[in-house]
Design an enzyme around this catalytic site. Sequence first.
Site, PDB file in Angstrom:
ATOM      1  CB  ILE A  13     -24.703  29.551 -14.076  1.00  0.00           C
ATOM      2  CG1 ILE A  13     -25.587  28.941 -15.432  1.00  0.00           C
ATOM      3  CG2 ILE A  13     -25.673  29.684 -13.035  1.00  0.00           C
ATOM      4  CD1 ILE A  13     -26.215  27.686 -15.149  1.00  0.00           C
ATOM      5  CG  ASP A  32     -13.679  28.827 -14.691  1.00  0.00           C
ATOM      6  OD1 ASP A  32     -12.964  28.423 -15.623  1.00  0.00           O
ATOM      7  OD2 ASP A  32     -14.753  28.932 -14.670  1.00  0.00           O
ATOM      8  CB  THR A  96     -14.855  17.545 -16.309  1.00  0.00           C
ATOM      9  OG1 THR A  96     -13.752  17.314 -16.909  1.00  0.00           O
ATOM     10  CG2 THR A  96     -14.591  18.927 -15.473  1.00  0.00           C
ATOM     11  CB  ALA A 118     -24.451  23.062 -10.653  1.00  0.00           C
ATOM     12  CE1 TYR A 150     -23.531  17.921 -17.777  1.00  0.00           C
ATOM     13  CE2 TYR A 150     -25.475  18.103 -19.219  1.00  0.00           C
ATOM     14  CZ  TYR A 150     -24.613  18.656 -18.340  1.00  0.00           C
ATOM     15  OH  TYR A 150     -24.828  19.859 -17.575  1.00  0.00           O
ATOM     16  CE  LYS A 154     -22.694  18.200 -13.063  1.00  0.00           C
ATOM     17  NZ  LYS A 154     -22.008  18.889 -11.760  1.00  0.00           N
TER      18      LYS A 154
END
Length: 323
Positions: A13, A32, A96, A118, A150, A154
């Site tokens: 993305i 990145d 991360t 995101a 996950y 988030k």
Amino acid sequence: MANCLVTGGAGFIGSHLTERLLEQGETVTVLDDFSTGQRNNLADVEGHPRLTIRSGSITDPVLLSEVARNVDVIYHLAAAVGVKLVADNPVRTIETNIYPTEVLLRLAAQTKPKVFLASTSEVYGKNPKERWTEEDDLHLGSTSRPRWAYGCSKAIDEFLALAWHKTEGLPVVVGRFFNVVGPRQVGHYGMVIPRFVDQALAGGPVVVYDDGQQVRCFAHVREVVDSIIRLVQTPAAAGRVFNIGSDEPVTIRQLAEEVISLVDPSVKIEHLAYEQAYGQSFEDVRRRVPDVTRLLETLGSTPSMTLREILEDIVAWKRQQQS
Ligand code: UDP
């Protein structure tokens, strides 16, 4: 023109977003570590006079503070993504996805750039509702099943972003992506469409997990990038969470049939148990369909490409890669 930071800018993305921002005349720094992102994704814009590519990890706070200095907009896309990666690397997923976001938001709170965070439809977990709205409860599963790390990681990011908005007025928008697909997406981390297309192009079989009756909605990355940029430009979106995706449901079995009809009708479908695909502790989400009313009311449109159009674009890209 704005100075933008795109974390994860070499990802699937992120690279599409970076290209679009450059096209619009913005200046872009990509951060990145090229772990799941690939330098090749930026091949068309590498060397662009308004693009700087920084190779490094978002888990490095010194580097983060360097790249976040003097920016007008931060698009925070860097994360551990993909069901397979998450199942295989639970520690990396959590580390991360949480700590770097915490550092980045704290930095942003000092100078108040616009921020896009995101997030993912995984935060809803296995909510049994037909369509999920942003104010719904989260239905995450047990901590013994790594998949939920996950969505949970988030969700923490979202709490933090909204807290910084509330306490310091940070203009942050949270976007929950629903199965974003398109050219450059790879199948190594579990994503279904690149896997099905690769399998069909190789003559099959196309491997559907479980009974194939699980439901998803697929949105083209181009339309998702458009929503992201417009949300950041909309002051009323700040401090809010948005579902971003298509709301056209399809079963995975139907998806397999559609891919096959497009690529080669002689290809066969096989079914594989989740246990063999992801290991014993895996738990899937049976149905995932967003309610996109909030996005529609805010932007006036939502991703609308049909599955057929999306698949045609992906197959054309794959064929071009192979030629
Ligand atoms: N899936 C499949 N075959 C594959 C990869 C995935 O049948 O080779 C299924 C998977 O079990 C899930 C759906 O396709 O029900 C979407 O999987 P993906 O990992 O792309 O996204 P997510 O599960 O995060 O929605």
